[in-house]
Design a protein around this motif. Structure first.
Motif, PDB file in Angstrom:
ATOM      1  N   ASN A 131      13.153  97.906 -41.779  1.00 22.33           N
ATOM      2  CA  ASN A 131      13.334  98.189 -40.358  1.00 22.33           C
ATOM      3  C   ASN A 131      13.932  96.962 -39.686  1.00 22.33           C
ATOM      4  OD1 ASN A 131      12.341 100.788 -40.531  1.00 22.33           O
ATOM      5  ND2 ASN A 131      10.253 100.202 -39.978  1.00 22.33           N
ATOM      6  N   ALA A 132      14.241  97.082 -38.415  1.00 28.00           N
ATOM      7  CA  ALA A 132      14.784  95.964 -37.641  1.00 28.00           C
ATOM      8  C   ALA A 132      14.202  96.018 -36.242  1.00 28.00           C
ATOM      9  CB  ALA A 132      16.310  96.036 -37.588  1.00 28.00           C
ATOM     10  N   THR A 133      14.109  94.863 -35.603  1.00 21.29           N
ATOM     11  CA  THR A 133      13.504  94.776 -34.271  1.00 21.29           C
ATOM     12  C   THR A 133      14.351  93.902 -33.350  1.00 21.29           C
ATOM     13  OG1 THR A 133      12.163  92.876 -34.979  1.00 21.29           O
ATOM     14  CG2 THR A 133      11.136  95.068 -35.114  1.00 21.29           C
ATOM     15  N   LEU A 134      14.042  93.998 -32.080  1.00 20.65           N
ATOM     16  CA  LEU A 134      14.520  93.075 -31.041  1.00 20.65           C
ATOM     17  C   LEU A 134      13.342  92.813 -30.119  1.00 20.65           C
ATOM     18  CD1 LEU A 134      16.585  91.646 -29.083  1.00 20.65           C
ATOM     19  CD2 LEU A 134      16.942  93.906 -28.064  1.00 20.65           C
ATOM     20  N   LEU A 135      12.977  91.549 -29.950  1.00 17.87           N
ATOM     21  CA  LEU A 135      11.955  91.178 -28.967  1.00 17.87           C
ATOM     22  C   LEU A 135      12.678  90.825 -27.672  1.00 17.87           C
ATOM     23  CD1 LEU A 135       8.899  90.588 -28.489  1.00 17.87           C
ATOM     24  CD2 LEU A 135       9.444  88.188 -28.936  1.00 17.87           C
ATOM     25  N   TYR A 136      12.460  91.618 -26.638  1.00 18.31           N
ATOM     26  CA  TYR A 136      13.204  91.456 -25.390  1.00 18.31           C
ATOM     27  C   TYR A 136      12.242  91.282 -24.218  1.00 18.31           C
ATOM     28  CZ  TYR A 136      11.835  96.275 -24.419  1.00 18.31           C
ATOM     29  OH  TYR A 136      11.090  97.410 -24.190  1.00 18.31           O
ATOM     30  N   GLY A 137      12.770  90.689 -23.141  1.00 14.18           N
ATOM     31  CA  GLY A 137      11.979  90.554 -21.925  1.00 14.18           C
ATOM     32  C   GLY A 137      11.416  89.163 -21.714  1.00 14.18           C
ATOM     33  N   HIS A 138      12.035  88.148 -22.317  1.00  9.50           N
ATOM     34  CA  HIS A 138      11.556  86.768 -22.135  1.00  9.50           C
ATOM     35  C   HIS A 138      12.692  85.924 -21.548  1.00  9.50           C
ATOM     36  CE1 HIS A 138      13.351  86.345 -26.194  1.00  9.50           C
ATOM     37  NE2 HIS A 138      12.682  87.450 -26.460  1.00  9.50           N
ATOM     38  N   ILE A 139      13.359  85.109 -22.362  1.00 11.35           N
ATOM     39  CA  ILE A 139      14.402  84.239 -21.812  1.00 11.35           C
ATOM     40  C   ILE A 139      15.799  84.670 -22.261  1.00 11.35           C
ATOM     41  CG2 ILE A 139      12.800  82.289 -21.738  1.00 11.35           C
ATOM     42  CD1 ILE A 139      14.423  81.113 -24.146  1.00 11.35           C
ATOM     43  N   GLU A 140      15.891  85.770 -22.981  1.00 13.14           N
ATOM     44  CA  GLU A 140      17.201  86.202 -23.482  1.00 13.14           C
ATOM     45  C   GLU A 140      18.040  86.802 -22.363  1.00 13.14           C
ATOM     46  OE1 GLU A 140      15.391  90.170 -23.133  1.00 13.14           O
ATOM     47  OE2 GLU A 140      14.659  88.139 -23.522  1.00 13.14           O
ATOM     48  N   THR A 141      19.336  86.781 -22.535  1.00 14.50           N
ATOM     49  CA  THR A 141      20.270  87.357 -21.569  1.00 14.50           C
ATOM     50  C   THR A 141      20.700  88.742 -22.044  1.00 14.50           C
ATOM     51  OG1 THR A 141      22.224  86.471 -22.689  1.00 14.50           O
ATOM     52  CG2 THR A 141      21.146  85.049 -21.044  1.00 14.50           C
ATOM     53  N   PRO A 142      21.271  89.557 -21.148  1.00 17.70           N
ATOM     54  CA  PRO A 142      21.818  90.842 -21.606  1.00 17.70           C
ATOM     55  C   PRO A 142      22.851  90.668 -22.717  1.00 17.70           C
ATOM     56  CG  PRO A 142      21.653  90.824 -19.215  1.00 17.70           C
ATOM     57  CD  PRO A 142      21.329  89.436 -19.672  1.00 17.70           C
ATOM     58  N   GLU A 143      23.661  89.617 -22.611  1.00 22.83           N
ATOM     59  CA  GLU A 143      24.667  89.365 -23.649  1.00 22.83           C
ATOM     60  C   GLU A 143      24.004  89.111 -25.000  1.00 22.83           C
ATOM     61  OE1 GLU A 143      26.460  88.479 -19.700  1.00 22.83           O
ATOM     62  OE2 GLU A 143      24.577  87.939 -20.686  1.00 22.83           O
ATOM     63  N   GLU A 144      22.898  88.363 -24.995  1.00 23.88           N
ATOM     64  CA  GLU A 144      22.212  88.064 -26.262  1.00 23.88           C
ATOM     65  C   GLU A 144      21.540  89.304 -26.833  1.00 23.88           C
ATOM     66  OE1 GLU A 144      21.280  83.319 -25.601  1.00 23.88           O
ATOM     67  OE2 GLU A 144      20.051  84.811 -24.572  1.00 23.88           O
ATOM     68  N   ARG A 145      21.062  90.181 -25.983  1.00 26.02           N
ATOM     69  CA  ARG A 145      20.526  91.451 -26.475  1.00 26.02           C
ATOM     70  C   ARG A 145      21.616  92.255 -27.178  1.00 26.02           C
ATOM     71  NH1 ARG A 145      17.077  94.136 -21.446  1.00 26.02           N
ATOM     72  NH2 ARG A 145      15.543  92.465 -21.167  1.00 26.02           N
ATOM     73  N   VAL A 146      22.755  92.369 -26.514  1.00 25.37           N
ATOM     74  CA  VAL A 146      23.849  93.177 -27.063  1.00 25.37           C
ATOM     75  C   VAL A 146      24.371  92.572 -28.364  1.00 25.37           C
ATOM     76  CG1 VAL A 146      26.223  93.950 -26.652  1.00 25.37           C
ATOM     77  CG2 VAL A 146      24.492  94.171 -24.850  1.00 25.37           C
ATOM     78  N   ASP A 147      24.527  91.263 -28.405  1.00 25.65           N
ATOM     79  CA  ASP A 147      25.007  90.616 -29.621  1.00 25.65           C
ATOM     80  C   ASP A 147      24.038  90.829 -30.777  1.00 25.65           C
ATOM     81  OD1 ASP A 147      27.295  89.741 -28.361  1.00 25.65           O
ATOM     82  OD2 ASP A 147      26.510  87.732 -27.931  1.00 25.65           O
ATOM     83  N   HIS A 148      22.755  90.819 -30.490  1.00 24.78           N
ATOM     84  CA  HIS A 148      21.743  91.089 -31.508  1.00 24.78           C
ATOM     85  C   HIS A 148      21.928  92.491 -32.089  1.00 24.78           C
ATOM     86  CE1 HIS A 148      17.548  90.613 -33.133  1.00 24.78           C
ATOM     87  NE2 HIS A 148      17.592  91.935 -33.080  1.00 24.78           N
ATOM     88  N   LEU A 149      22.088  93.471 -31.214  1.00 23.96           N
ATOM     89  CA  LEU A 149      22.270  94.853 -31.675  1.00 23.96           C
ATOM     90  C   LEU A 149      23.549  95.003 -32.490  1.00 23.96           C
ATOM     91  CD1 LEU A 149      21.177  96.764 -28.442  1.00 23.96           C
ATOM     92  CD2 LEU A 149      19.847  96.449 -30.537  1.00 23.96           C
TER      93      LEU A 149
END
Length: 386
Positions: A240-258
């Motif tokens: 499986n894969a995860t993303l931990l979101y809602g701390h210091i990350e930016t929208p750009e970093e979320r998208v790049d992770h995905l």
């Protein structure tokens, strides 16, 4: 992108992407989303700019309409769940991540390390036939070598020989290898011989080097997480894969992770499900931060379903989202509700107020009340019929 270019799987077929989606464009109120919606209607893959628009839009209804169309294209009205038992074998961890409330040092009064016999005793609390999977994760213990983990598998398999062992994150595999003086390949091969059926998805956090340097500098890098996942896929072991979101990350970093996950899936095809994990700040070094909002949680679920077009499943993790929001997420792109869990410490140590576990009737009620078809599954998303 972060995905390694030199590792290819022979164990999984190419992961299919989304077909042209069927949704009403009149449901989209944010006009900036219309070009992205047109791409989806034409069956075209979204790019980084599309992802940023989706991740920042306030049009949650339009976003949800597109994500639900993607869910229908992938899984129709099926919603999966599993009878599983989480086992957190230790909270002693060398990484000491700033976002984590679970870790302890070895001499801490609340440090935990289960012996294989103690883990087996917990497993034995569940009657035969009522658990299909053990979900095994813990801290990166500074001294435990591979022998401990092999004994753990042996003890659990004696109690429930038919239950799948979905165990360890890619970070744990990398750590076990270093402590044991072995390669990650050697650790995986030994664990597979001992019964490993799948890897869990944790430890990915956010792949951004900036975020990892600030919050988890001791942890394996995002690139290494992808490399170890690819090694598992090459051996026919799904993860499986995860993303931990809602701390210091930016929208750009979320998208790049995905997008990094999507690229890796293009290469190896071994990811079964993606699990968005909302950050819980209580008892962490980031306790001054506010928890995520419900709208942000739904947004991340929906964007994940649209960007991760080659992932078979998106999980609505009720342990972190809460039962009501997890149920609603099933109408925003998610098609899996996790499982019975029984006992969980990582999220609850960080302030999660959900129950430790749910019963099968409770899961069925959540799914059916949303107008969806409940499907009990095994670790590999094969339907199980009583």
């Amino acid at each position: 992108m972060l995905a390694p270019k030199n590792i290819h799987s022979t164990g999984f077929p190419p992961a299919p992407c989304l077909p042209p989606l069927d949704f009403d464009p009149n449901q989209i109120q944010d006009k900036e989303l219309l070009p992205t919606a047109k791409k989806l209607a034409q069956g075209k893959r979204l790019n980084r700019q599309d992802g940023l628009l989706l991740m920042t839009t306030a049009d949650i209804y339009g976003l949800g309409a597109m994500a639900q169309a993607a869910r229908q294209a992938k899984n129709q009205d099926k919603t999966y769940y599993i009878l599983n038992r989480h086992l957190n074998y230790t909270n002693i961890c060398a990484n000491q991540c700033r976002f984590c409330a679970f870790w302890r040092t070895e001499n801490h009064e609340s440090a935990i390390l289960l012996t294989p016999a103690e883990a087996a005793a917990k497993a034995a609390e569940i009657p035969q036939g009522q658990v299909d999977e053990f979900h095994i994760v813990g801290g990166c213990h500074p001294t435990l070598t591979l022998d401990y983990y092999l004994e753990l598998f042996q003890a659990l398999s004696k109690v429930h020989p038919t239950a799948a062992l979905k165990a360890f994150t890619a970070v744990e595999i990398d750590h076990i290898a270093r402590v044991s003086g072995l390669s990650a390949e050697e650790v995986l091969d030994a664990l597979i011989l001992a019964g490993l059926g799948a890897l869990t998805g944790g430890g990915a956090e956010v792949f951004s080097p900036r975020v990892r340097q600030e919050l988890c500098p001791r942890k394996a890098s995002g690139k290494r997480w992808l490399e170890v996942s690819a090694l598992a896929h090459k051996r026919g072991i799904p993860t499986n894969a995860t993303l931990l979101y809602g701390h210091i990350e930016t929208p750009e970093e979320r998208v790049d992770h995905l997008l990094a996950l999507r690229e890796q899936q293009d290469l190896t095809g071994g990811f079964n499900a993606f699990i968005p994990l909302s950050f819980h700040p209580t008892n962490t070094f980031l306790s001054d931060l506010e928890p995520t909002t419900g709208l942000d949680d739904l947004r991340v679920v929906a964007v994940s379903r649209l960007l991760l077009d080659n992932f078979p499943h998106i999980k609505s993790y009720w342990v972190m989202l809460g039962r009501k929001l997890a149920q609603l997420a099933l109408l925003f792109g998610a098609d899996d509700l996790e499982g019975t869990v029984v006992e969980e410490h990582i999220s609850h140590d960080a302030g999660a107020t959900t129950a430790q576990g749910l019963t099968e009737p409770q899961l069925l009620k959540m799914i059916q009340a949303a107008g969806l078809k409940a499907v009990r599954r095994d670790s590999y998303y094969r339907p199980i019929y009583d």
